[in-house]
Scaffold this active site. Structure first.
Site, PDB file in Angstrom:
ATOM      1  N   ARG A  68      50.257 149.775  94.921  1.00  0.00           N
ATOM      2  CA  ARG A  68      51.227 150.783  94.411  1.00  0.00           C
ATOM      3  C   ARG A  68      51.923 151.608  95.203  1.00  0.00           C
ATOM      4  O   ARG A  68      52.919 152.280  95.184  1.00  0.00           O
ATOM      5  CB  ARG A  68      50.734 151.491  92.979  1.00  0.00           C
ATOM      6  CG  ARG A  68      50.450 150.689  91.895  1.00  0.00           C
ATOM      7  CD  ARG A  68      49.653 151.200  90.747  1.00  0.00           C
ATOM      8  NE  ARG A  68      48.396 151.640  91.184  1.00  0.00           N
ATOM      9  CZ  ARG A  68      47.715 152.407  89.953  1.00  0.00           C
ATOM     10  NH1 ARG A  68      47.982 152.492  88.830  1.00  0.00           N
ATOM     11  NH2 ARG A  68      46.320 152.813  90.439  1.00  0.00           N
TER      12      ARG A  68
ATOM     13  N   GLU B 184      53.253 152.985  98.740  1.00  0.00           N
ATOM     14  CA  GLU B 184      53.807 152.708  99.963  1.00  0.00           C
ATOM     15  C   GLU B 184      53.180 153.221 101.083  1.00  0.00           C
ATOM     16  O   GLU B 184      52.573 152.710 102.222  1.00  0.00           O
ATOM     17  CB  GLU B 184      55.331 152.558 100.106  1.00  0.00           C
ATOM     18  CG  GLU B 184      55.912 152.292 101.425  1.00  0.00           C
ATOM     19  CD  GLU B 184      57.362 152.241 101.482  1.00  0.00           C
ATOM     20  OE1 GLU B 184      58.035 151.671 102.481  1.00  0.00           O
ATOM     21  OE2 GLU B 184      58.048 152.726 100.513  1.00  0.00           O
TER      22      GLU B 184
ATOM     23  N   ARG C 218      50.066 154.518 101.330  1.00  0.00           N
ATOM     24  CA  ARG C 218      48.882 153.877 101.605  1.00  0.00           C
ATOM     25  C   ARG C 218      48.913 152.685 102.132  1.00  0.00           C
ATOM     26  O   ARG C 218      47.956 152.436 102.781  1.00  0.00           O
ATOM     27  CB  ARG C 218      47.974 154.046 100.097  1.00  0.00           C
ATOM     28  CG  ARG C 218      47.584 155.434  99.554  1.00  0.00           C
ATOM     29  CD  ARG C 218      46.360 155.611  98.820  1.00  0.00           C
ATOM     30  NE  ARG C 218      46.744 154.851  97.537  1.00  0.00           N
ATOM     31  CZ  ARG C 218      47.185 155.429  96.425  1.00  0.00           C
ATOM     32  NH1 ARG C 218      47.355 156.892  96.487  1.00  0.00           N
ATOM     33  NH2 ARG C 218      47.281 155.103  95.412  1.00  0.00           N
TER      34      ARG C 218
ATOM     35  N   ILE D 157      51.065 146.110  89.735  1.00  0.00           N
ATOM     36  CA  ILE D 157      51.004 145.185  88.572  1.00  0.00           C
ATOM     37  C   ILE D 157      51.201 145.407  87.290  1.00  0.00           C
ATOM     38  O   ILE D 157      51.058 144.728  86.251  1.00  0.00           O
ATOM     39  CB  ILE D 157      49.529 144.318  88.772  1.00  0.00           C
ATOM     40  CG1 ILE D 157      48.408 145.203  88.336  1.00  0.00           C
ATOM     41  CG2 ILE D 157      49.519 143.917  90.191  1.00  0.00           C
ATOM     42  CD1 ILE D 157      47.012 144.193  88.226  1.00  0.00           C
TER      43      ILE D 157
ATOM     44  N   SER E 118      34.337 140.124  87.683  1.00  0.00           N
ATOM     45  CA  SER E 118      32.796 140.600  87.601  1.00  0.00           C
ATOM     46  C   SER E 118      31.957 140.232  86.996  1.00  0.00           C
ATOM     47  O   SER E 118      32.051 139.673  85.956  1.00  0.00           O
ATOM     48  CB  SER E 118      33.276 142.221  86.983  1.00  0.00           C
ATOM     49  OG  SER E 118      31.946 143.133  86.990  1.00  0.00           O
TER      50      SER E 118
ATOM     51  N   TYR F 224      35.867 147.704  80.385  1.00  0.00           N
ATOM     52  CA  TYR F 224      35.763 147.146  81.637  1.00  0.00           C
ATOM     53  C   TYR F 224      35.220 145.628  81.544  1.00  0.00           C
ATOM     54  O   TYR F 224      36.066 144.665  81.990  1.00  0.00           O
ATOM     55  CB  TYR F 224      35.067 147.963  82.745  1.00  0.00           C
ATOM     56  CG  TYR F 224      35.144 147.201  84.086  1.00  0.00           C
ATOM     57  CD1 TYR F 224      36.268 147.532  84.812  1.00  0.00           C
ATOM     58  CD2 TYR F 224      34.110 146.545  84.574  1.00  0.00           C
ATOM     59  CE1 TYR F 224      36.279 146.804  86.197  1.00  0.00           C
ATOM     60  CE2 TYR F 224      34.182 145.931  85.862  1.00  0.00           C
ATOM     61  CZ  TYR F 224      35.357 145.935  86.667  1.00  0.00           C
ATOM     62  OH  TYR F 224      35.267 145.406  87.844  1.00  0.00           O
ATOM     63  N   GLY F 225      34.210 145.728  80.869  1.00  0.00           N
ATOM     64  CA  GLY F 225      33.433 144.193  80.540  1.00  0.00           C
ATOM     65  C   GLY F 225      34.491 143.377  79.747  1.00  0.00           C
ATOM     66  O   GLY F 225      34.717 142.166  80.174  1.00  0.00           O
TER      67      GLY F 225
END
Length: 272
Positions: free
Chosen positions: A36, A38, A40, A62, A135, A189-190
């Site tokens: 996201r 530039e 970095r 994204i 994951s 997250y899961g």
């Protein structure tokens, strides 16, 4: 002859950075590092250039469909198609209410990844390799959904629309803290990564009837890696975390296994 190209999302640090590093050493084409920021991305590319590597970068968010479309146009104009796509970008939001965490985590990890795939899959070349970084949390999630909900995610011919509806149902239920009563696993997250894993199964099934030859999609768990996401507590280095995604990205032409699988430590996992 057009230059081959590999695209890695979420690659200006952590596992994504190590994936780019490894691909630059092994892949016979351009490797595009995306992120996201530039600034970095530029820092990451400079760091890799000091190692004698030559990645390119492209700014990609994204969560922003217009950003994904710009990347598609850039790739189409400069490369004609895609040889490797590694969907590594993801978040683990631990701040806010359960509803807020469900919304933000699934927005990026599931819907963002799905939008990247829907936008870029038309550019996949014959023999392309796609890796969706998931994951082991997806395995935990499917095992801890109740039996009725688990059967919905595991139905053999589940469609992408049905999967998306289930992920949206989880988000909506979490807004009123009703997700566990409805049979979902309680961790956003899961659940988001459960979506990514099942998405992969559906994508391979659909691509099996695609006229483009030998396109292989796999999901993988990179392992518990010392990154910002794990507060640097994981036992694996980012280089070790990159091993399985890169292995899947470089599967030889005509590979029949792993294909449409969930893989960890280069090994197909029984799922759910």
């Amino acid at each position: 002859m057009t230059t081959r190209v590999a695209i890695v999302t979420g690659a200006n640090k952590g596992i994504g950075f190590a994936i780019v590093e490894s691909l630059c050493k092994q892949f016979d084409g351009d490797v595009i590092l995306t992120g996201r920021s530039e600034e970095r991305c530029q820092v990451a590319v400079t760091q890799l250039q000091k190692e004698g590597l030559s990645p390119k970068y492209y700014t990609l968010d994204i969560d922003d469909l217009s950003s994904i479309i710009k990347l598609k146009d850039f790739i189409k104009e400069n490369y004609g198609g895609i040889d490797i796509l590694i969907n590594n970008a993801g978040i683990s939001n631990k701040v806010g209410t359960i509803g807020e965490r469900a919304t933000t985590t699934c927005r990026t990890n599931y819907f963002g990844t799905l939008n990247v795939c829907n936008t870029l899959f038309p550019l996949l070349k014959p023999h392309a390799r796609v890796v969706n970084v998931s994951s082991m949390a997806s395995q935990e999630a499917i095992s801890k959904c109740n039996e009725d909900m688990r059967s919905k995610f595991k139905q053999p011919n589940i469609t992408m629309d049905e999967l998306t509806a289930l992920i949206q149902q989880f988000i909506d239920a979490a807004q009123i803290d009703d997700h566990e009563k409805q049979g979902f696993f309680f961790k956003p997250y899961g659940m988001s990564k459960l979506g990514v894993t099942v998405m992969t199964f559906i994508q391979q099934r659909e691509l099996n009837s695609d006229p483009r030859e030998d396109i292989v999609v796999n999901a993988c768990c990179p392992g518990y890696v010392a990154t910002d996401m794990t507060l640097h507590k994981g036992p694996k280095t980012i280089t070790e975390g990159a091993d399985t995604p890169v292995y899947l990205a470089l599967l030889s032409p005509g590979t029949t296994s792993p294909k449409g699988d969930f893989v960890s430590d280069r090994t197909i996992q029984n799922w759910g």
